[in-house]
Design an enzyme around this catalytic site. Structure first.
Site, short mmCIF file in Angstrom:
data_model
loop_
_atom_site.label_atom_id
_atom_site.label_comp_id
_atom_site.label_asym_id
_atom_site.label_seq_id
_atom_site.Cartn_x
_atom_site.Cartn_y
_atom_site.Cartn_z
N THR A 56 10.62 -24.73 -19.16
CA THR A 56 11.39 -25.69 -19.90
C THR A 56 12.74 -24.98 -20.02
OG1 THR A 56 9.80 -27.21 -20.89
CG2 THR A 56 12.06 -27.28 -21.69
N HIS A 66 1.68 -20.10 -19.16
CA HIS A 66 0.44 -20.92 -19.74
C HIS A 66 -0.37 -21.98 -18.92
CE1 HIS A 66 1.91 -24.96 -20.96
NE2 HIS A 66 2.83 -24.30 -21.09
N CYS A 70 3.14 -34.03 -21.71
CA CYS A 70 4.87 -33.91 -22.25
C CYS A 70 5.38 -35.10 -22.47
CB CYS A 70 5.49 -33.22 -21.09
SG CYS A 70 4.73 -31.90 -20.15
C1 LIG Z 1 4.31 -27.69 -17.88
C2 LIG Z 1 5.29 -27.97 -16.91
C3 LIG Z 1 6.76 -27.44 -17.23
C4 LIG Z 1 7.19 -27.02 -18.62
O1 LIG Z 1 6.80 -25.76 -18.99
P1 LIG Z 1 6.61 -25.15 -20.22
O2 LIG Z 1 6.66 -23.55 -19.81
O3 LIG Z 1 5.64 -25.53 -20.87
O4 LIG Z 1 8.05 -25.32 -20.93
C5 LIG Z 1 7.98 -27.79 -16.35
N1 LIG Z 1 7.36 -28.14 -14.98
C6 LIG Z 1 6.30 -28.61 -14.91
C7 LIG Z 1 6.00 -29.20 -13.38
C8 LIG Z 1 5.08 -28.45 -15.44
O5 LIG Z 1 4.01 -28.66 -15.14
#
Ligand SMILES: *Cc1c(COP(=O)(O)O)cnc(C)c1O
Length: 395
Positions: free
Chosen positions: A74, A203, A327
């Site tokens: 993000t 993660h 999300c």
């Molecule tokens: C999980 C995800 C994000 C956000 O990642 P974070 O590290 O949790 O901020 C962005 N893009 C995609 C495609 C995701 O699956």
């Protein structure tokens, strides 16, 4: 007997024990700041960060100097979208992206639109694919950047990133790719194509939360991004703040494992996914979304028509599943990805994402099939809507 079956790996993954072991010394005995090069523990922390940077670069077939650590995908997305918007105003204020992108992209663009950016949102077809001719037509002389993901988090649908990179370069515009889901599940190389920037998240790859990275191409093209976070000048001035050494070390180890085990793990997951889909699909009025095009091996997004996903999930409390993405769940809006693929709001609300991962086995998949099929059948038996469907009164 009611041990949890975790099938929500696209929301987040557990930390691999090998990753945790690599992190431990940096959470305890060696706590030094990686910028403290005046003493031995500081230099050891810096060396550990260097190794992690190299491990991540190798997974991407990039150079270590092209990797910038962030707090996650993000933040990387915010950095690129806002930073490029600020630096490229001379060229223009137009961007091209897609309706099925992650909310981190869509919400950041919504913010930038209020600041004067112009954004074209490409549609997708029923299989979740973008039309490359439409992409090419959408690019204008004042188009600064194209933003398209490698793999969709809700359906697993893969975009043809090599071709997209080719098109964007032919039209002299930047290409930023969100590879957060694709990394570790399909080969993600930046050496054989022209991707300019790419973001990732630890993660989603069996590493710790709160750490991610941005790849920014150094060769052939000079890319300018205004930093989001100012301060101590870490990461070549691209992202200030004391480096999170244990998390970075864990992310590096996670990348190393992903690189070594990708081929084997992907084919194992594809088999488990096949096992799941072949059985579930025998239920009436049940279909898989995005099945026909190229897809990641671990995801299955399934619509159980006239049956609410929320009720199915309540009926199988020992299975961790998701509708939409983590999300945006918490909101009751139907998945923007499935709506963009042409599903009705009702079908979107009847869809469940099964995302498999490293620690699932065939026994878990069989138990999942039995429990979900049982729950869906039971719910339908008692449902007036299902009776209407069966009598032919509704489709
Ligand atoms: C999980 C995800 C994000 C956000 O990642 P974070 O590290 O949790 O901020 C962005 N893009 C995609 C495609 C995701 O699956």
């Amino acid at each position: 007997m009611n041990r949890l079956i975790y099938l929500d790996y696209n929301a987040t993954t557990p930390i691999d024990t090998r990753v945790l072991e690599a992190m431990m010394p940096f959470l305890s005995t060696n706590f030094a700041n990686a910028s403290s090069l005046t003493h031995r523990p500081g230099r050891a922390a810096a060396a550990a960060v260097d190794l992690a940077r190299q491990q991540i670069a190798e997974l991407l077939e990039a150079a270590p100097q092209e990797i910038v650590f962030t707090s996650g995908a993000t933040e990387a997305i915010n950095t690129v979208l806002k930073g490029v918007y600020e630096r490229y105003q001379d060229k223009g204020k137009h961007f091209v992206t897609c309706a099925t992108e992650h909310k981190a992209v869509l919400d950041t663009f919504a913010y930038l639109e209020k600041k004067g950016a112009q954004v074209t949102y490409l549609p997708v077809d029923q299989h979740g694919a973008v039309d490359l001719f439409q992409l090419e037509r959408a690019i204008r002389p004042d188009t600064v950047m194209v933003v398209l993901m490698w793999a969709n988090n809700e359906t697993g649908v893969l975009h043809p990133v090599d071709k997209i990179a080719e098109i964007t370069h032919r039209h002299n515009t930047l290409f930023f790719c969100d590879a957060t889901q694709a990394l570790g599940k399909v080969r993600c190389s930046v050496s054989s194509n022209k991707i300019d920037m790419l973001c990732m998240s630890s993660h989603k790859l069996y590493g710790p939360k709160g750490i991610g990275a941005l790849y920014v191409r150094r060769k052939n093209r000079r890319i300018q991004i205004a930093p989001l976070i100012h301060g101590g000048g870490q990461e070549n001035g691209m992202r200030a703040g004391t480096l999170n050494v244990p998390a970075i070390v864990g992310f590096g180890m996670a990348a190393e494992i992903a690189r070594r085990e990708l081929a084997e793990e992907s084919s194992r997951l594809a088999q488990l996914r096949e096992r799941l889909e072949m059985s579930i699909i025998n239920l009436p009025a049940t279909f898989v979304n995005g099945q026909l095009g190229p897809r990641m091996p671990n995801v299955s997004n399934i619509t159980f028509r006239h049956t609410k996903a929320s009720e199915i999930m309540i009926a199988v409390p020992d299975i961790a599943l998701a509708s939409g993405s983590a999300c945006v769940s918490g909101t009751r809006d139907p998945s923007h990805v499935l709506l963009a693929m042409g599903l009705s709001a009702e079908d979107a609300h009847s869809s469940i994402r099964f995302s498999l991962g490293r620690f699932n086995n065939a026994d878990e998949i069989d138990r999942c099939i039995a429990q979900v099929a049982g729950a869906v059948t039971r719910l339908r038996t008692n449902s007036p809507v299902w009776q209407l469907y069966q009598s032919g009164a509704i489709e």
